[in-house]
Structure formats: structure tokens, C-alpha cells
Design an enzyme around this catalytic site. Structure first.
Site, PDB file in Angstrom:
ATOM      1  N   HIS A 166       1.046  -1.396   0.062  1.00  0.00           N
ATOM      2  CA  HIS A 166       0.258  -0.094  -0.205  1.00  0.00           C
ATOM      3  C   HIS A 166       0.568   1.470  -0.202  1.00  0.00           C
ATOM      4  O   HIS A 166       0.686   2.681  -0.909  1.00  0.00           O
ATOM      5  CB  HIS A 166      -1.053  -0.156   1.252  1.00  0.00           C
ATOM      6  N   ASP A 397      -9.735  -5.199 -18.978  1.00  0.00           N
ATOM      7  CA  ASP A 397     -10.170  -6.046 -19.977  1.00  0.00           C
ATOM      8  C   ASP A 397      -9.223  -5.550 -20.931  1.00  0.00           C
ATOM      9  O   ASP A 397      -8.141  -5.502 -21.432  1.00  0.00           O
ATOM     10  CB  ASP A 397     -11.670  -5.583 -20.872  1.00  0.00           C
TER      11      ASP A 397
END
Length: 455
Positions: A166, A397
């Protein structure tokens, strides 16, 4: 064996595409140094044989990852963690720095991983990579911050597993990387990406955030009180994961119900409505199984992340890569939260806390108080959320169409937390995932099964 490792390799930006350089951490980044990494799985329904996977799919994913890393170089760099308090941590990129990539094949049923029903959290961890061990030198430690795992379910699908520390990025930054990687992979070549999306390519200039420099040293001093360690959820997690889908119609009914009850309240957003509903439902569940050891008269807290990029003065560009988060921290009596009117009380508290934080033009003047506020919350009844109503976790995608399912495993390491993102199949809908011990999940399901305001 359920999963077989086929290959372990390293993927670097193309040779000569990234100059040797360093990048400092801001206090926003330093704040996450000792936090567990973000763990994400994205499942794609894509019938594929082993030879096609190894000879076509994997090489294409590696090549597109390499091209993407030249724009997002901190992901392949080392975090340099000095032993001295006088020296600040930074990212260091040197030619050849790379990202570890694991290629594997699963013998398990793909469809057991993509349903919304209750699932054991433990079974997902074979598909998410671990970061390499921290390297210790005499005067510093070196840590990698990003790793990838690509897993084939023969004839069924592919799973992209990602581990990101993070401290290198928040969710908005990382989603921009994921969007770029998937765009290049599905055929939008790197040159096209640069030409068409030059405004969205990441920027790393730390001076874009206007804040007192003393905050960096202050947060670094606090960070050095703890040793730098690799943090990964210990197994077994003893957690059950379950996903809940809310359609746009259901969300609107929730909002209308709350607004009718609180006509003079701050504007009730879709986020506030869903967050209040889930938070109050969890409170009821905990009371019913006596899962929280605090007395029922204490306060409950809800940590809500807030992207500060558009809210600082001057505003930080949306394509700034790194961490730039604050939080709202509504609090409410646990007895009230778990009562019949708990959802309305939760909505009021959340809406007011968010409004107060987002309208604060001098928000960075209170930074030194943030750690103390969170410490108080963690010591009591504490709930948190990862994600927002605008987050599109299904937008990546790679050329196989929309993802079938996504899972954020990081919340398994929290006591009580939820993930939130746009729903896959319902325009305007939202997806919530909960990770809870089995007995609490059973209670939670019994309360959420018949959400009166959503019927």
C-alpha cells in the site's frame, strides 16, 4: 495437488526505457509502511488449453506488463528503508529492476471461485503471490512492492492475482495501472496508449501536493518505532467471504427510506446509504452472537477513505501516482447502531462526517491528529471499507472480456471490513463483499437476507 507452479520469472520495463532514478515517499505513503499489502484476484471466464496459455497468453501478458511498467516504474523499483532516522525512505529504480511473476495451473473447479455465496477465504490464497523477502543490508532494508501470479483453470478460465504494498499506491493509482496494463494487453499498443491517453499517464511529482515538509519527518519518526516486516495474512484465516449485489432500484429505495426519516440531514448519497445499511447490519449481527467484547455502551467507529486529489488547494491531478488519502471517521453509540433505528443513525453520522472532512479547506492542518484518531477507533469497535461507489473493479479487459469475479483479499486481515465497487452486471448497482468468522457470517446473513428497505 490443487495448484502447480509452472514458471517463476521476472518482468522488467524494456531495456533503456526507464532511467535510473529515485522517488521520495510523502507522509501519505509513509503512513502505509507497516500495513499489510493489497491482495486482489480477478477471475476471467476464458476457455483455454495449457499449450495456448503457455505459448500465447502468458507471453502476451508478460510483454504488456513490461510495456506498462515503463510508465509505472515505482512498481518494479525497490523501497529503500534506511536504518537512520536522519535519512528518509525512497524508491530506487536501477536498470534491470523487475517484478516477480508466477505462472501456475489449478486443478480446482473455476466456478467454485466465482460465485457470490459463502466461501472459505483460505482457498483463495493459492492464487495470490507473496512479495519477495526483505533484503537486509548494514544500513538499510530493501523491499519489493509488487508481484503478479497468472493461473490457468484449463478449459475454464484465467485468474490474475496481484499483491501491491500500500505504500506505493492507493486504489485510484493502482486502478490506473491496471487499466493501462489491460489496454495494452488487449491490443491497444503502447504507442496508442501514449497518444490517446497522454493526460492519464501517471505523474510522480511530489511537489504537486502542497503540505508542510515537517509531516514527512514526523511520520517517518513514528514509522521507525516498528520494524519493517513482510506482512501477509496468516493461515488459516478462519474467515468466510460472501458477496452481496445491490441493484440501482434497491439502492434508491434505501436512500429514499433514509431521506424520508432524515429530511433535514446532509445529502444522502448511494455510498452513505449502503455503508449505513451494512454497518448497522453488522452491529446487529455482533450483538446477536456477543462477538464484540466491548460493553454495549461504548462507541462504534467507521473508517471511510477519502481521495484528497480533487480536494486540496491547489488540487492534485487525478493521475498523480502514489497515496493521497484522508478519511472520515463517524462514531455512534453501539447500542444505537445495533437498534431498530440503527441504519438511520448510521447514515446521519456517516453523511455528517464525510461532509465535514470533504468541505474542510484546511484539511492538512489537522494531519498530526489523524494517527491518534485512528488509534482510538482501532481500540474500540471498528469497521472499515475498501473501495468506493465509483470504483470499477470489473473494468480491466485483457482481451477476454469483462471479468467474471473479483476479490479483494486484504479485508481478511481486518477485524471487520467490507469492500465496495460497481456491480458487474447491473448498471448503477453496487457490489459489497464481507469477510467474517463463520458464526458472525451466519448471523449477518440472517439479518441481510430480508432487507426491508430494499424489498
Amino acid at each position: 495437488m490443487a495448484i502447480t507452479v509452472l514458471e517463476s520469472c521476472l518482468v522488467a520495463p524494456p531495456p533503456g526505457s526507464v532511467p535510473d532514478q529515485t522517488l521520495p515517499l510523502t507522509f501519505f505513503d509513509i503512513n502505509w509502511l507497516h500495513f499489510h499489502p493489497m491482495l486482489q484476484l480477478i477471475f476471467y471466464e476464458f476457455p483455454c488449453s495449457n499449450p495456448h496459455f503457455l505459448q500465447t497468453v502468458v507471453p502476451k501478458l508478460k510483454q504488456s506488463l513490461s510495456l506498462t511498467l515503463k510508465h509505472f516504474f515505482p512498481l518494479s523499483a525497490h523501497l529503500v528503508y534506511p536504518s537512520s532516522l536522519e535519512d528518509m525512505p525512497f524508491y530506487r529504480f536501477r536498470s534491470g529492476d523487475s517484478v516477480p511473476v508466477t505462472v501456475s495451473e489449478s486443478g480446482e473447479d473455476f466456478y467454485d471461485f466465482v460465485g457470490n455465496y459463502n466461501q472459505s477465504a483460505d482457498k483463495y490464497y493459492n492464487y495470490v503471490p507473496q512479495l519477495p523477502p526483505i533484503v537486509e543490508e548494514s544500513d538499510r532494508k530493501l523491499m519489493k512492492v509488487f508481484a503478479v501470479q497468472l493461473t490457468l483453470f484449463p478449459g475454464r478460465g484465467v485468474c490474475v492475482g496481484i499483491t501491491t504494498h500500500h505504500c506505493v499506491s492507493d486504489a485510484p493509482s493502482f486502478l490506473s495501472f491496471l487499466s493501462s496494463w489491460s489496454a495494452i494487453s488487449r491490443g491497444d499498443g503502447d504507442e496508442e496508449l501514449v497518444a490517446q491517453n497522454c493526460k492519464s499517464l501517471p505523474v510522480f511529482d511530489r511537489s504537486l501536493i502542497n503540505y508542510p515538509p515537517k509531516l514527512d519527518s514526523l511520520y517517518w519518526k513514528n514509522a521507525q518505532r516498528m520494524p519493517l516486516q513482510s506482512r501477509h495474512p496468516s493461515m488459516p484465516t478462519n474467515r468466510i467471504r460472501s458477496t452481496y449485489i445491490f441493484t440501482q432500484s434497491q439502492i434508491q429505495k434505501l436512500k429514499s427510506s433514509i431521506q424520508e426519516k432524515l429530511p433535514n440531514s446532509t445529502r444522502i448519497t448511494s455510498f452513505v446509504a449502503i455503508a449505513a445499511y451494512i454497518w448497522s447490519t453488522l452491529a446487529k449481527s455482533l450483538r446477536s452472537v456477543s462477538a464484540d467484547n466491548d460493553n454495549d455502551d461504548g462507541d462504534a467507529f467507521f473508517l471511510i477513505p477519502i481521495d484528497l486529489r480533487p480536494r486540496l488547494d491547489p488540487a492534485v491531478p487525478g493521475n498523480y501516482f502514489g497515496n493521497c488519502l484522508s478519511f472520515a471517521l463517524p462514531r455512534i453509540g453501539r447500542r444505537e447502531l445495533g437498534g431498530e433505528e440503527g441504519m438511520f443513525a448510521a447514515a446521519k453520522a456517516a453523511a455528517e462526517a464525510i461532509e465535514k472532512r470533504t468541505s474542510d479547506k484546511k484539511i492538512l492542518e489537522s494531519v498530526e491528529k489523524w494517527s491518534g484518531e485512528i488509534r482510538e477507533a482501532v481500540q474500540k469497535s471498528f469497521f472499515s471499507v475498501a473501495g468506493t461507489t465509483r470504483m470499477n473493479q470489473y473494468g480491466a479487459d485483457f482481451g477476454w472480456g469483462k471479468a467474471r469475479k473479483q476479490e479483494i483479499l486484504s479485508v481478511d486481515g481486518e477485524k471487520y471490513a467490507m469492500t465496495l465497487c460497481k456491480a458487474r452486471d447491473f448498471e448503477g448497482g453496487l457490489e459489497v463483499c464481507m469477510s467474517l468468522p463463520n458464526h458472525i457470517m451466519k448471523a449477518f446473513d440472517s439479518y441481510i437476507a430480508k432487507p426491508a428497505a430494499c424489498d
